[in-house]
Design a protein around this motif. Structure first.
Motif, PDB file in Angstrom:
ATOM      1  N   GLU A  15      67.325  60.803 161.510  1.00 31.95           N
ATOM      2  CA  GLU A  15      66.251  59.813 161.582  1.00 31.95           C
ATOM      3  C   GLU A  15      66.116  59.017 160.291  1.00 31.95           C
ATOM      4  O   GLU A  15      65.611  57.891 160.300  1.00 31.95           O
ATOM      5  N   ASP A  66      63.010  57.616 169.100  1.00 31.32           N
ATOM      6  CA  ASP A  66      62.417  56.292 169.293  1.00 31.32           C
ATOM      7  C   ASP A  66      63.322  55.193 168.760  1.00 31.32           C
ATOM      8  O   ASP A  66      62.870  54.219 168.149  1.00 31.32           O
ATOM      9  N   ASN A 111      63.454  50.022 166.827  1.00 24.63           N
ATOM     10  CA  ASN A 111      62.802  51.255 166.395  1.00 24.63           C
ATOM     11  C   ASN A 111      61.374  51.307 166.907  1.00 24.63           C
ATOM     12  O   ASN A 111      60.664  50.282 166.911  1.00 24.63           O
ATOM     13  N   ASP A 112      60.951  52.466 167.337  1.00 24.93           N
ATOM     14  CA  ASP A 112      59.563  52.720 167.765  1.00 24.93           C
ATOM     15  C   ASP A 112      59.071  51.748 168.838  1.00 24.93           C
ATOM     16  O   ASP A 112      57.974  51.170 168.719  1.00 24.93           O
ATOM     17  N   SER A 166      60.645  52.815 175.689  1.00 27.25           N
ATOM     18  CA  SER A 166      62.068  52.897 175.338  1.00 27.25           C
ATOM     19  C   SER A 166      62.957  52.354 176.441  1.00 27.25           C
ATOM     20  O   SER A 166      63.956  51.676 176.163  1.00 27.25           O
TER      21      SER A 166
END
Length: 383
Positions: free
Chosen positions: A278, A338, A361-362, A366
């Motif tokens: 990550e 994520d 990202n995030d 998704s």
């Protein structure tokens, strides 16, 4: 949070958003490792798995199984039709048994030499994200089918699968146990337990089997997004560059080659070589630079040849959003918690090529983000 960019075949950015902002890339990080390895290593070479014989003064015979990096060994005969299993432990056992019988030997003690990659086999970031051991098998000098334990549910085609079985945490040892079984089946008794050992100085192998070429193994790695093989390519690169026999040496080596080749490393944080972390970061700019190199001939071409073809093969096989674009988009996907991402290159309907990179990202949703990427990528050949 996202970055998105398009460049022409010469690398000129023609559209972008947050081009130079670092984001977590997931498995699109593998394109950096693949390019660095392909631009440096002899991609036509193979990885040999060998046996060595030590005849001792007490009359006993010690056999050493030595791995040199082939983590796609087969359990049976060598299979020339596939990458996974190109070198078979059954074939190695048969050839070894023949060499032993020629020397009048019918029983041996067996040890395996797994010293190639030293003692440090776990890159940073991976253990925390893979507690169930389904995404990474420790880098090893040898492994059967990448360490995958199918428990009888092996795919019909060893090169084609989409599930994630549990992976071995001791792949070299398990390969040695398979070899011991194959050797016994061919009439050579294996005395005692199989332990680690070393090849005796000044000896030559009595039998050898060879992997698929590094070029083919890289294609397998990219199309399956195989973290174990990605980390291994980093380690092979580090050994080649004498940069340290460790995961840190692998990361350093990839970054060194990228910088030497003029690829932007601004904002790059490589926790490991696979993207399974990550805390890894890179920019869309870096991904575009790698793809621009993939559009040119010369060293590094193996990194381009191994990309998934949207609608046909690899992790992007089911990402086709427009049937008219089938076969025109070569990509590497990324997915991690994520994070959803994709980078690659495109053949345009009206001629020429372009490259692209998308990192999200995030996202709030998704699946919606993934679908939006597919819609975007499907429109690129029409530009």
């Amino acid at each position: 949070e996202y970055a998105i960019a398009i460049a022409d075949a010469a690398g000129n950015v023609v559209a972008e958003q947050n081009l130079d902002t670092p984001y977590t890339p997931a498995s699109t990080m593998k394109t950096l490792t693949a390019y660095a390895a392909a631009a440096t290593l002899d991609m036509g070479s193979t990885l040999e798995t060998q046996t060595y014989l030590e005849q001792r003064e007490d009359g006993t015979s010690r056999l050493v199984l030595k791995g040199n990096g082939d983590m796609l060994l087969g359990v049976g005969e060598s299979d020339s039709a596939h990458i996974n299993g190109r070198a078979g432990l059954g074939t190695l056992a048969a050839n070894t048994a023949q060499a032993l019988r020629q020397r009048g030997i019918t029983s041996v003690t067996l040890v395996y030499d797994d010293s190639l990659f030293g003692n440090d086999r776990w890159p940073n970031g991976i253990a925390e994200l893979d507690p169930d051991h389904v995404y990474y098998a420790p880098t090893a000098s040898m492994a059967v089918d990448g360490g995958r334990n199918w428990n009888g549910a092996n795919p019909t085609d060893p090169d084609t699968f989409s599930t994630y079985p549990v992976l071995s945490t001791q792949p070299a040892r398990e390969a040695a146990l398979v070899f011991a079984q194959r050797l016994t089946e061919r009439g050579i008794a294996v005395n005692g337990s199989v332990k680690q050992g070393a090849v005796p100085d000044g000896t030559s192998p009595i039998a050898t089997v060879s992997s698929a070429s590094l070029n083919e193994i890289m294609a397998f790695m990219l199309r399956h997004s195989d973290n174990s093989l990605a980390e291994e390519f980093g380690r092979l690169l580090a050994l080649h560059l004498n940069a340290g026999n460790s995961p840190a040496g692998a990361v350093q080596s990839v970054e060194q080659v990228l910088a030497q080749r003029g690829i932007s490393t601004e904002g790059l944080t490589m926790v490991n070589c696979s993207g399974l972390a990550e805390d890894s970061k890179l920019t869309a700019h870096t991904l575009l630079d790698v793809q621009q190199r993939n559009l040119t001939s010369g060293s590094g071409s193996a990194a381009a040849e191994g990309l998934s073809i949207v609608g046909f093969v690899g992790t992007a096989a089911n990402r086709l959003n427009d049937a008219d674009e089938a076969g025109l988009i070569r990509a590497k996907t990324g997915s991690l918690g994520d994070v959803t991402s994709m980078t690659g290159n495109v053949s345009r309907h009206n001629g020429g090529a372009l490259s692209f990179a998308v990192i999200v990202n995030d996202p709030d949703d998704s699946e919606a983000a993934k679908s939006a990427i597919d819609t975007f990528v499907a429109a690129l050949p029409k530009l």
